[in-house]
Design a protein around this motif. Sequence first.
Motif, PDB file in Angstrom:
ATOM      1  N   GLU A 171      -4.874   5.723   9.513  1.00 16.00           N
ATOM      2  CA  GLU A 171      -4.226   5.732   8.589  1.00 16.00           C
ATOM      3  C   GLU A 171      -2.707   4.766   8.196  1.00 16.00           C
ATOM      4  O   GLU A 171      -2.178   5.869   7.499  1.00 16.00           O
ATOM      5  CB  GLU A 171      -4.253   7.455   8.807  1.00 16.00           C
ATOM      6  N   GLU A 195       1.130  -1.327   0.275  1.00 16.97           N
ATOM      7  CA  GLU A 195      -0.476  -0.436  -0.005  1.00 16.97           C
ATOM      8  C   GLU A 195       0.674   0.914   0.939  1.00 16.97           C
ATOM      9  O   GLU A 195       2.197   1.059   0.782  1.00 16.97           O
ATOM     10  CB  GLU A 195      -1.318   0.137   0.831  1.00 16.97           C
ATOM     11  N   ASP A 217     -11.426   1.478   0.393  1.00 19.77           N
ATOM     12  CA  ASP A 217     -10.727   0.295   1.124  1.00 19.77           C
ATOM     13  C   ASP A 217     -11.857  -1.157   1.600  1.00 19.77           C
ATOM     14  O   ASP A 217     -13.030  -0.764   1.107  1.00 19.77           O
ATOM     15  CB  ASP A 217     -11.111   1.181   2.524  1.00 19.77           C
ATOM     16  N   CYS A 234      -2.165   7.752  -0.927  1.00 22.05           N
ATOM     17  CA  CYS A 234      -3.124   8.028  -2.003  1.00 22.05           C
ATOM     18  C   CYS A 234      -3.620   9.604  -1.803  1.00 22.05           C
ATOM     19  O   CYS A 234      -3.065   9.858  -0.774  1.00 22.05           O
ATOM     20  CB  CYS A 234      -4.210   7.427  -1.398  1.00 22.05           C
ATOM     21  N   THR A 257     -12.436   0.845   9.802  1.00 23.42           N
ATOM     22  CA  THR A 257     -11.198   1.171   9.061  1.00 23.42           C
ATOM     23  C   THR A 257      -9.500   1.035  10.116  1.00 23.42           C
ATOM     24  O   THR A 257     -10.385   1.407  11.069  1.00 23.42           O
ATOM     25  CB  THR A 257     -11.030   1.934   8.465  1.00 23.42           C
ATOM     26  N   SER A 259     -13.903  -1.002   4.532  1.00 23.31           N
ATOM     27  CA  SER A 259     -14.918  -0.166   4.901  1.00 23.31           C
ATOM     28  C   SER A 259     -15.761  -0.481   4.001  1.00 23.31           C
ATOM     29  O   SER A 259     -16.889   0.549   4.185  1.00 23.31           O
ATOM     30  CB  SER A 259     -14.519   1.370   4.215  1.00 23.31           C
ATOM     31  N   GLU A 307      -0.660   2.906   7.059  1.00 22.77           N
ATOM     32  CA  GLU A 307      -0.288   2.431   5.120  1.00 22.77           C
ATOM     33  C   GLU A 307       0.459   1.094   5.554  1.00 22.77           C
ATOM     34  O   GLU A 307       1.561   1.738   4.637  1.00 22.77           O
ATOM     35  CB  GLU A 307       0.502   3.744   4.858  1.00 22.77           C
ATOM     36  N   LYS A 323     -10.575   5.231  -0.842  1.00 19.83           N
ATOM     37  CA  LYS A 323      -9.557   6.637  -0.102  1.00 19.83           C
ATOM     38  C   LYS A 323      -8.684   6.955  -1.296  1.00 19.83           C
ATOM     39  O   LYS A 323      -7.804   8.356  -0.701  1.00 19.83           O
ATOM     40  CB  LYS A 323      -8.436   4.947   0.021  1.00 19.83           C
ATOM     41  N   GLY A 324      -8.549   7.123  -2.431  1.00 17.42           N
ATOM     42  CA  GLY A 324      -8.253   7.917  -3.796  1.00 17.42           C
ATOM     43  C   GLY A 324      -7.945   7.600  -4.442  1.00 17.42           C
ATOM     44  O   GLY A 324      -8.213   6.062  -4.739  1.00 17.42           O
ATOM     45  N   ALA A 383      -7.768  -1.891  -0.881  1.00 14.54           N
ATOM     46  CA  ALA A 383      -7.206  -1.108   0.025  1.00 14.54           C
ATOM     47  C   ALA A 383      -7.198  -2.804   0.834  1.00 14.54           C
ATOM     48  O   ALA A 383      -8.536  -2.915   1.539  1.00 14.54           O
ATOM     49  CB  ALA A 383      -6.627  -0.669   0.546  1.00 14.54           C
ATOM     50  N   GLY A 409      -6.261  12.045  -2.634  1.00 13.95           N
ATOM     51  CA  GLY A 409      -7.307  12.532  -1.809  1.00 13.95           C
ATOM     52  C   GLY A 409      -8.451  13.282  -3.015  1.00 13.95           C
ATOM     53  O   GLY A 409      -7.913  13.932  -3.449  1.00 13.95           O
TER      54      GLY A 409
END
Length: 185
Positions: A105, A65, A93, A68, A102, A96, A107, A79-80, A124, A70
């Motif tokens: 943050e 990962e 995600d 990303c 989730t 999610s 990564e 996530k983006g 993700a 946004g």
Amino acid sequence: MKIGLTAGADPKARHAALLDARAAALAARRAGEEETVETAAYLVCACGPERYGLPLAAVAGVAPERPCTGLPGAPPALKGITALAGAIVSVLDLASCLGLDTKGEDETGHVVRLRAQEPPVALAVDRVLGIARIDAALAQPTAKPESLGRGPLSGYAPPGSDRTGDIREGFSLVDLPALLARFTT
């Protein structure tokens, strides 16, 4: 293998005995063979304590990962966007999308790029655990997918159903078209 006839025996009887011996050897070999079972391959991923299987035929690749970018006004599950293998992909995600908490943050997970999605999409996940081969009968959608409790899940592979033996825990089977439908239309 002995046929039981001497070299001076009748050629027809010798030939018949030889054919009988071959037939018996072939029959014995088939009796010991295991019946072949059609399997379906899944990429098994972890999202928190849960395990989910993505159809391997729909997976283009797995990468660590990365951050990303946004997008304003995007749904929380998106996530983006990020670059993967020379293409810009939308990163959803999985936790999610399935209504799970989730991980925040951090990564440090994996990104699973999907095949034949337009626009390109990746999921993700916390981590990829491996590939499982399960009986194709388990991969058939359940009669009532809503009975599985969380969104687009099509079935469940119980513990020990992986024919390779690498994945020992059970996992839920993700119906990717149903999962992606609300994000790609």
